[in-house]
Design a protein around this motif. Structure first.
Motif, short mmCIF file in Angstrom:
data_model
loop_
_atom_site.label_atom_id
_atom_site.label_comp_id
_atom_site.label_asym_id
_atom_site.label_seq_id
_atom_site.Cartn_x
_atom_site.Cartn_y
_atom_site.Cartn_z
N LEU A 67 1.20 -1.32 0.28
CA LEU A 67 0.31 0.20 -0.10
C LEU A 67 0.58 1.59 0.02
O LEU A 67 0.80 2.59 -0.48
N ARG A 68 2.04 1.60 1.01
CA ARG A 68 3.27 2.52 0.90
C ARG A 68 3.84 2.93 -0.70
O ARG A 68 3.38 3.90 -1.02
N THR A 69 3.36 1.64 -1.59
CA THR A 69 4.22 1.61 -2.71
C THR A 69 3.54 2.07 -3.38
O THR A 69 3.71 2.03 -4.50
N SER A 350 10.04 9.01 18.82
CA SER A 350 10.81 7.99 18.63
C SER A 350 10.05 7.80 16.67
O SER A 350 9.46 8.86 16.19
N SER A 351 10.87 7.41 16.01
CA SER A 351 10.39 7.39 13.96
C SER A 351 10.92 5.63 13.46
O SER A 351 11.64 5.16 14.33
N ARG A 352 10.06 5.49 13.36
CA ARG A 352 9.80 4.99 12.97
C ARG A 352 9.78 4.13 11.00
O ARG A 352 8.52 5.16 10.77
N GLY A 353 9.65 3.56 10.60
CA GLY A 353 9.52 3.31 8.78
C GLY A 353 10.29 2.53 8.14
O GLY A 353 10.86 2.10 8.99
N SER A 354 10.64 2.34 7.49
CA SER A 354 10.71 1.84 6.17
C SER A 354 11.68 2.64 4.77
O SER A 354 10.67 3.88 4.39
N ILE A 355 12.70 1.44 4.60
CA ILE A 355 13.03 2.61 2.79
C ILE A 355 13.99 1.55 2.01
O ILE A 355 14.23 0.44 2.28
N LYS A 356 12.70 2.17 0.66
CA LYS A 356 13.96 0.64 0.14
C LYS A 356 15.05 1.12 -0.52
O LYS A 356 15.21 1.82 -0.99
N GLY A 357 15.51 -0.68 -1.13
CA GLY A 357 16.85 -0.29 -1.32
C GLY A 357 17.22 0.04 -2.68
O GLY A 357 16.28 0.15 -3.48
#
Length: 955
Positions: A67-69, A350-357
């Motif tokens: 969904l994020r993508t 706090s900081s949370r998330g994801s990063i695409k390689g």
């Protein structure tokens, strides 16, 4: 011009069509994969989407990541199918709006099923192509009929959530309305997945253990700041607060002693102190702002977790970047005293998330949290109840001289206390509970590789750990030479008169730190077989800033605080311990009815032998364990576990367990559990010595045998009730006891005339019941209640003990035993002593544990973003240890309130007000260890009313 306009129209129309984009995830099979059907379904689906003018993009991650993508797309679609259970294949499709981030519609195609009606196959049989064309046509109609992508709740309920196939699948649904929000708080928590009980995902009601869960929503609404706050509202826990060297000693399921019989984990990583095994300081007060949930397992779990998973496990699970992306920052300000004296303040984020390689396939997730808190702590100044002890072997408060009694009443409980005074007392200038702490926790994942670091430092005063006439409980400034205010001039006058010096008092501090690094990798050989590898490096330390100010003579006048010849500074408490651990865990899931976990591990510890010692003690522990889950029939699940540990100090231990879960219906669950546990003697118990305690390198592990039955029942979807009844038998019990040994060690005589020592003593038997109920009273009101009953008894206590660890031993309790003891003393008079030895009863009730405890909590949703929580904790009267001159500690009712307003002033900003001890009453806990009223007070006061404002923002 016409051709130009036609060209512009065709160009813009084709551009608009080309800009429409649909993301989708490959259709998955619910049962056995059908490659031919899947290929045809994918082909027809893509053809239809392209004919509708969509650009098609395939994704293969989980729903949240996809969904994020897909945020730049018009739609995101997922689907799954089933080909074996009915005449025709069943197909299910979910339609998401990527911009909104949740499910907006759903459709399904199943064979009609009527109870008692058998349909002729020839009447309903379709070819695979006909079946797929039917579904694809319906999908097109749904998309075209809802261009605004509104949420079709009735479709989602009937076409998806009501289907059996949805029970084991997660969907991203629209955020709740007020009524739904209340239900989310109360939701069927017995269906929640937990990991601590079995080290694999298990529904709470299916877990082979008594397990309690505190969710992020409950943390938020109830105002819990630290782990300790949350544990106070759970069944099975007792506390002894001293707001100092141990902020609170936590005891689980009625077993008295040091706080080393329950393991604290952070994301499955151990966090107890290495040397003494304590769940204390920054572990028990771990901050909760970035915590997803807390899982508490009651009862032994040594068959999976090894030593010290003796009476329970607390696993704090932090939020991760994949399932809980986002950021927050908050500040807290409050006070332990009226008019905002003894303030406290904190800040955390706090900081949370994801990063695409860079390869566009790998996803890096992260979760980082930091916390800082500083306070002067509660003020216990002037709280006292001290009496002169009559010189008899029992030092009872019921027998003291009439002159002392008159002095006691005339002076308001304390006149000139000295080393013969007993009870509890702290000076009027008490400021011995300051606290300064920070915590930094970080998690990183790259595919199946994970890294986590957990770091905290906890600086604090000594608190009420010792009586005020044994440890100076004041930190006071010395002479400030360029300052001529009243305080400095009074000290100058004292210097001139020879009763004071320029120096002040540094206070008594105990400072701790802990640092952990964990690296793990999950290798998935197939959907059924995986290998999890993990390595840990840990350090825990008593910092070299730790020190105590102690009087060199009796606490006979206030001048001891001003004259250096009357006090000493005791230093050299620094201690740094190291631990290295590696574990391999192989998991094989044949199917949902058969799961096997096999693990091996090695742990190498290097703790210091004692405070300030340069000598390291080294030992290694090798372990192997197996857990087998079997579900022979739908209603019965069996979990078998066995662990073997071999240790270079105490040889080996073997710990089996069995859990049977029986579900006669969807609403009723029965559990039958038999398990064992062991607690290894700590380095502190084996080797550490003080001026009053000598080491005991011959200690053997404590062993526990546990039997338990449990029931869980849901009433009409509105209430869930659980009850656990258990019996625990502990042998080789390790307790600190006073010996008859007077022999000096390294030229040092025992401080109290004879040495204290940790010894294996007798047997402890504990019976208990834990009852919990959670009810949705109305759509806005949720009620949480629990009740705990505990009864414990020591048996087989040796006659050689000079004091009883039980509640027995008070003179006058048992006239027959008093007579026997006097005879025994006369018979044991030695040639070198005019007095003989005392003895103790061989059995007796365990002290300090309340027989009855209860918690009641009400959560009321005034508005969708405004809640109030009212909590009441009841603790029954507690019988004190036989060495205490005070027989009982009164019970109490501790009342707290938390108001929470979300969207305060701005969207995503929140404000809360927490009030503890709202009735502002003075409550007490029993004294720790011997609680003799000398060095160890007979009782410890609890905090009076205190309030805390928290302002935060989520972004």
């Amino acid at each position: 011009m016409r051709y130009l306009l036609l060209f512009v129209f065709l160009f813009t129309h084709s551009f608009a069509q080309a800009s429409k984009k649909v993301y989708y995830k490959t259709f998955n099979a619910i049962d056995a994969d059908n490659a031919k059907f899947n290929e045809l379904l994918q082909k027809k689906f893509i053809q239809k989407m392209e004919s509708m003018g969509y650009q098609i993009v395939e994704l293969d991650k989980d729903t949240k990541t996809n969904l994020r993508t897909a945020k730049d797309g018009d739609l995101y679609l997922e689907g799954f199918y089933e080909t074996s259970k009915r005449i025709n294949p069943s197909i299910y499709i979910q339609i998401y709006d990527p911009a909104k981030g949740y499910l907006v519609d759903a459709l399904s195609l199943e064979d009609l099923s009527l109870e008692g009606v058998v349909l002729d196959e020839s009447e309903i049989k379709e070819t695979q192509e006909e079946r797929i064309n039917n579904l694809i046509s319906r999908l097109e109609n749904k998309i075209r009929a809802n261009p605004q992508k509104k949420e079709m709740q009735s479709n989602i309920e009937t076409e998806l959530l009501s289907k059996d196939v949805s029970q084991n699948r997660d969907f991203i649904l629209k955020p709740k309305t007020l009524d739904q929000e209340v239900k989310e708080v109360f939701k069927l928590f017995e269906e929640q997945e937990v990991v601590t009980a079995t080290r694999s995902k298990t529904k709470l009601k299916d877990a082979p253990a008594a397990i309690y869960v505190i969710t992020a929503e409950q943390i938020r609404q109830r105002g819990y700041r630290t782990l300790s706050d949350a544990l106070h509202d759970l069944p099975g826990f007792d506390f002894q607060h001293n707001y100092g060297i141990y902020p609170e000693i936590v005891m689980q399921r009625g077993l008295v002693g040091e706080p080393n019989r329950t393991l604290v984990y952070i994301d499955g990583i151990p966090n107890n102190n290495i040397n003494d095994g304590y769940a204390a300081q920054g572990s028990i007060r771990f901050p909760l702002a970035n915590v997803e949930r807390i899982e508490v397992v009651s009862g032994p779990a040594s068959s999976l977790y090894g030593a010290n998973a003796f009476n329970g496990i607390i696993n704090v699970i932090t939020k991760d970047g994949e399932s809980s992306p986002g950021n927050h920052v908050q500040v807290m300000y409050g006070s332990y005293e009226s008019n905002f004296r003894n303030v406290g303040r904190s800040v955390d984020f706090s900081s949370r998330g994801s990063i695409k390689g860079t390869d566009k396939e790998s996803i890096y997730t992260y979760s980082l949290a930091a916390y800082y808190y500083q306070t002067e702590g509660p003020n216990m100044g002037g709280i006292s109840d001290l009496r002169r002890a009559e010189k008899n072997p029992y030092k009872t408060l019921d027998k003291y001289n009439a002159s002392y009694a008159f002095e006691y009443e005339a002076c308001g409980q304390m006149c000139f206390p000295d080393t013969s005074s007993i009870g509890y007392g702290w000076s009027k200038t008490y400021n011995n509970s300051p606290e300064k702490t920070y915590n930094v926790t970080a998690r990183f994942n790259m595919g199946n590789l994970r890294f986590e670091t957990i770091n905290w430092q906890y600086l604090q005063g000594e608190g009420t750990f010792a009586s005020g006439f044994e440890q100076l409980d004041t930190k006071e400034r010395g002479l400030e030479t360029n300052n001529y205010d009243l305080r400095n001039n009074a000290r100058r006058l004292g210097v001139i008169m020879g009763i004071s010096t320029p120096q002040g008092l540094g206070g008594s501090n105990w400072d701790f730190s802990s640092n952990t690094v964990a690296v793990g990798y999950l290798r998935e050989f197939s959907e059924k077989l995986s290998l999890d590898s993990e390595m840990l490096i840990r350090t825990s330390a008593v910092l070299n800033t730790s020190h105590e100010y102690v009087p060199t003579k009796g606490y006979d006048s206030p001048e001891v605080y001003y004259t250096p010849q009357n006090w000493d500074v005791v230093k050299g408490y620094s201690r740094e311990d190291y631990s290295y651990q590696a574990e391999e865990k192989l998991q094989y899931t044949h199917n949902r009815n058969y799961n096997t976990i096999v693990g091996v591990g090695i742990r190498y510890d290097m703790p210091q032998k004692d405070y300030g010692s340069v000598e390291k003690y080294k030992y290694t522990n090798y372990s192997a364990y197996i857990q087998q889950y079997i579900q022979p029939v739908d209603k019965i699940a069996i979990t078998l576990g066995y662990r073997y540990d071999d240790n270079t100090v105490y040889s080996s231990t073997r710990n089996p367990r069995i859990g049977i879960v029986y579900k006669p219906s969807d609403d009723l669950t029965l559990k039958f559990l038999v398990g064992s546990g062991f607690r290894a003697p700590t380095t502190k118990e084996l080797f550490s010595g003080t001026t009053s305690r000598k080491p005991n390198p011959d200690l053997q592990p404590e062993k526990l045998q546990s039997y338990e039955m449990g029931i869980g029942y849901r009433f009409m979807k509105k209430s869930y009730f659980t009850a656990q009844a258990f019996y625990n038998k502990v042998s080789h019990l390790i307790l600190l006891t006073n010996t008859t040994d007077t022999v000096p060690i390294n030229g040092v005589d025992p401080r109290n005339g004879t040495w204290y020592q940790n010894q294996n003593l007798g047997i402890a038997r504990i019976y208990g019941t834990e009852i919990s109920n959670n009810s949705e009273v109305t759509k806005k009101l949720v009620l949480n209640t629990n009740y705990t009953y505990n009864k414990g008894e020591y048996t087989n206590l040796p006659a050689s003990l000079t004091s009883s660890p039980s509640t027995k031993g008070f003179f006058g309790d048992d006239p027959v035993f008093d007579f026997y003891n006097e005879v025994y003393q006369k018979l044991t008079v030695s040639p070198t002593s005019s007095s003989g030895n005392k003895t103790v009863p061989s059995t007796g009730p365990m002290p300090n544990i309340a027989t009855h405890k209860a918690n009641v909590g009400l959560t009321y949703m005034i508005l969708i973003d405004f809640s109030i929580y009212l909590g009441l904790s009841y603790v029954d009267v507690r019988r004190n240890i036989g060495t205490s001159p005070q027989r009982t500690t009164p019970g109490y009712k501790f009342f707290k309130v938390n108001l929470r307003k979300d969207n305060f002033l701005y969207q995503n900003m929140y404000l809360s007000l927490l009030i503890n001890n709202a009735t502002n009453e003075q409550f007490f806990d029993p004294g720790i260890r011997s609680a003799s009223g000398g060095y160890y007070p007979t009782m410890h006061p609890l905090e009076r009313r205190n309030l805390w404002f928290t302002l935060g923002y989520k972004f």
